[in-house]
Structures are given as C-alpha cells and as structure tokens.
Enzyme design. Structure first.
Site, PDB file in Angstrom:
ATOM      1  N   GLY A 135       0.833  -1.156  -0.055  1.00  0.00           N
ATOM      2  CA  GLY A 135      -0.086   0.034  -0.055  1.00  0.00           C
ATOM      3  C   GLY A 135       0.957   1.366  -0.190  1.00  0.00           C
ATOM      4  N   CYS A 136       0.226   2.306  -0.213  1.00  0.00           N
ATOM      5  CA  CYS A 136       0.950   3.829  -0.551  1.00  0.00           C
ATOM      6  C   CYS A 136       1.350   4.208   0.742  1.00  0.00           C
ATOM      7  CB  CYS A 136       0.131   4.602  -1.106  1.00  0.00           C
ATOM      8  SG  CYS A 136      -1.452   4.731  -0.654  1.00  0.00           S
ATOM      9  N   PHE A 137       0.401   4.191   2.105  1.00  0.00           N
ATOM     10  CA  PHE A 137       0.751   4.629   3.098  1.00  0.00           C
ATOM     11  C   PHE A 137       1.920   3.549   3.765  1.00  0.00           C
ATOM     12  CE2 PHE A 137      -3.127   7.290   4.044  1.00  0.00           C
ATOM     13  CZ  PHE A 137      -2.506   8.527   4.217  1.00  0.00           C
TER      14      PHE A 137
END
Ligand SMILES: NC(=O)c1ccc[n+]([C@@H]2O[C@H](COP(=O)([O-])OP(=O)(O)OC[C@H]3O[C@@H](n4cnc5c(N)ncnc54)[C@H](OP(=O)(O)O)[C@@H]3O)[C@@H](O)[C@H]2O)c1
Length: 324
Positions: free
Chosen positions: A134-136
């Site tokens: 995921g990005c976070f």
C-alpha cells in the site's frame, strides 16, 4: 520483450502503469482490460496519452502474457483471478490489498510475495506472484524498518501522514470533490487504517519487540504524494542513527537519506523515497516522502517486475521530479 497486460486500466494506478510501460524499453504493452471502456482508445480515459499510442481498451484478456498487473479495488483482484485464468508462466502483480498479509498470501497455486524491494529483494527476484504494498504502508515502513531491525521500536510510535486525493482512486466522492478538498485538510480512520496490518507484519519480521503504532492518516489539499512523519523514544546517538539508515539503504536504488529537511515536491513524479532524521531530546523524528502513484503503487510494481525478470531495477523508472 516482456508482454504485459493491465486489468483496471481506466483507473489511476492503471493509467500510471500504462504511462510507465509504454516507455519501458523491455516491455510491450499487450492489452489493457476495462469493464467499462472496451473498444475505446486509451486516451479516452487518459487524455495525456493522445498521440502516444493507438492501443484500445479490451474486454478480453490474453492469458499468455508474461506479466499481468491487477489495478483493482480490494476484493476485486481475488474475484477477477477466480473468473479469469492466466498461463502458469504469467507473473501476477497485484496492487490491491487482497494478498498482502501472510494469511492471505496463498491463492490457488500462487504464493504471493510482499513486494517491498527494500525488505524482500531476494524473494521478489524468485517470485511468480507479487502483492504490491500500500502507499501509506510503503512510506511508513521505509521510515521505520532500520529502527525495527535494530530493536529500537520497543516504545510507542506516533505516525502522522498526509496523502493527495489520487490515493482515494478515480471515482469521485464527497472528500475528493474539489469544493470540499481544496483549501481543506482533515484526518480519517484514526488509529485503525487498514495498512497497519502489513506495516506490523514487516516491522515484526526481524523478530524484535515492536511498540504500539499510533497512526493518524490525513487528506491533503493536493493531488499526489505522501509525506509521513513518525517519532518514537530514542536515547541513542544521532550520528549512529544516520549511519544505521545509510547502511540499511546502501543498496536501495530508490530510497535515499537526506541531510536536509524534505518536502513532497522532491519526490512527486518519481519512484524515489526520501527520508530525513531529526533528534530532539530523547525523541527521534523520521520523515519520509513518496509519490503515492509511483513508489506507493505503479512505480514500485514496475520495480518489482524488473526484479522478477532479472532486469536493471530502475529500467523505465528514471523519472524527473516536478521540483516546483
Ligand atoms: N491510488 C493510489 O494511490 C493507490 C496506491 C497504492 C495502492 N492502490 C490500490 O490499487 C488499487 C487500484 O487503485 P486505483 O486508485 O487505481 O483505483 P481506481 O482509480 O478506482 O481504479 C480501479 C479500476 O478498477 C476497475 N474496476 C472497478 N470495479 C471492477 C470490477 N468489479 N472488476 C474489474 N475491474 C473493476 C475500474 O476500471 P474499468 O472501469 O476500466 O474496468 C476502475 O477504474 C486499489 O486496490 C488501491 O487500494 C492505490
């Protein structure tokens, strides 16, 4: 040439993959599947591609491509793979969170490897299926992994991160509507964001005690990028902390330690992660910045593809930051 297919081509990460793969020297983009745009030109969804390609979206897959990227919302990748079968040789790279956690990583005959090259490079090089982070999760793990490895995350960690509106996907919503998002800022899912699971698994992979992760995600008033800050108790020597990060990322192609405080535009439109350390009394503050659609999604997916196929890790990813 590596023949590539994209599923979910009209969305944000799908569009970003099209842009990267059309310019990748070792890849031929074979098909871009769409449930809503079959027969229409790629530029009908991604106006910037006008004049770049004559490819059209398809409603069929080519099961014999060398690699397929799934750019679908959570749950839809599993459903899609149940209904559509690729050849045994096809490498699967999934951008959703369907296969990221260890408990979810086995699907039919595929064992998905968590695709964070800074942590799992050797496993990725030998993988046939990748669960792209995921990005976070990418920004936060890169900020904390060296501390976790050195058993320095035993106390609580406070994490604050702000993301651009593309992080929420292409479908408009109340909180991505321009009138609401512009000149605005707000938090959401305090302490419960879904990326905490994968972050926890990676930090725990060294076998050291990990303190509680208090994560506050924020919606920022910009379209792309993530700036994350994380701080925790740290009684060690600051120079040693810098050395620890430099050593951990010595062979990392895209993660760099900055002596100067960092800001978002340094990394937007690149596959880089920039990290800065700051010590105040007995607290260490780590800041990291990435582009959510590149190092946080499609760029990292191409990085993983390069590793799987034995290519230079940065092939097709030598991008230019917007800088201003
Ligand atoms: N946005 C980010 O910054 C980011 C970062 C890291 C990871 N991710 C993850 O990557 C995935 C894609 O994100 P995104 O931002 O690109 O999403 P998006 O912009 O909403 O695009 C998803 C695309 O999936 C297709 N689709 C929707 N329902 C479908 C279904 N039932 N079956 C098949 N295709 C379907 C649609 O394309 P068609 O209409 O063309 O079929 C849609 O445009 C998500 O799981 C997301 O959490 C996103």
């Amino acid at each position: 040439m590596i023949k590539a297919g994209i599923i979910g081509g009209s969305g944000y990460t799908g569009g970003e993959l099209i842009r990267l793969l059309l310019n990748h020297q070792a890849v031929e983009l074979d098909f871009v599947y769409s449930t809503t745009r079959a027969g229409k030109s790629l530029s009908s969804a991604h106006g910037d591609l006008l004049g770049q390609t004559n490819l059209k979206f398809t409603g069929d897959i080519n099961a014999d491509v060398s690699v397929v990227f799934l750019c679908l919302g959570h749950g839809n990748s599993t459903q899609f793979l149940k209904e559509n079968h690729f050849s045994e040789e096809t490498v699967l790279i999934d951008l959703s969170n369907d296969f990221r956690l260890q408990d979810d990583s086995k699907f039919e005959s595929n064992q998905f490897i968590y695709g964070l090259p800074e942590l799992n490079k050797n496993k990725i090089e030998n993988a046939k299926a990748i669960a792209n982070p995921g990005c976070f999760a990418t920004a936060i793990q890169l900020a904390l992994l060296p501390l976790a490895q050195h058993n320095l995350l035993q106390e609580a960690v406070h994490i604050n991160a702000v993301t651009g509106s593309t992080g929420a996907g292409i479908k408009p919503s109340a909180t991505t509507h321009f009138s609401w998002r512009n000149n605005n800022v707000s938090w959401y899912k305090p302490f419960t964001h879904q990326h905490l699971g994968e972050i926890g698994e990676s930090l725990n992979s060294f076998g050291n005690k990990i303190g509680k992760l208090h994560f506050l995600p924020n919606r920022g008033n910009f379209s792309r990028g993530i700036l994350a800050t994380a701080y925790t108790k740290f009684e060690g020597n600051f120079e040693e902390a810098i050395q620890m990060y430099e050593t951990f990322y010595k062979h990392a192609q895209f993660t760099h330690i900055s002596d100067e405080p960092i800001h978002l535009k340094q990394v937007v439109n690149t596959n880089n992660c920039h990290i800065h350390l700051h010590k105040h009394d007995d607290v260490l503050l780590v800041t990291s910045a990435i582009d959510n659609l590149l190092k946080g999604a499609s760029g990292q997916a191409v990085q993983n593809m390069n590793l799987v196929f034995g290519l230079e890790e940065d092939l097709g990813l030598q991008l230019k930051s917007i800088a201003f």
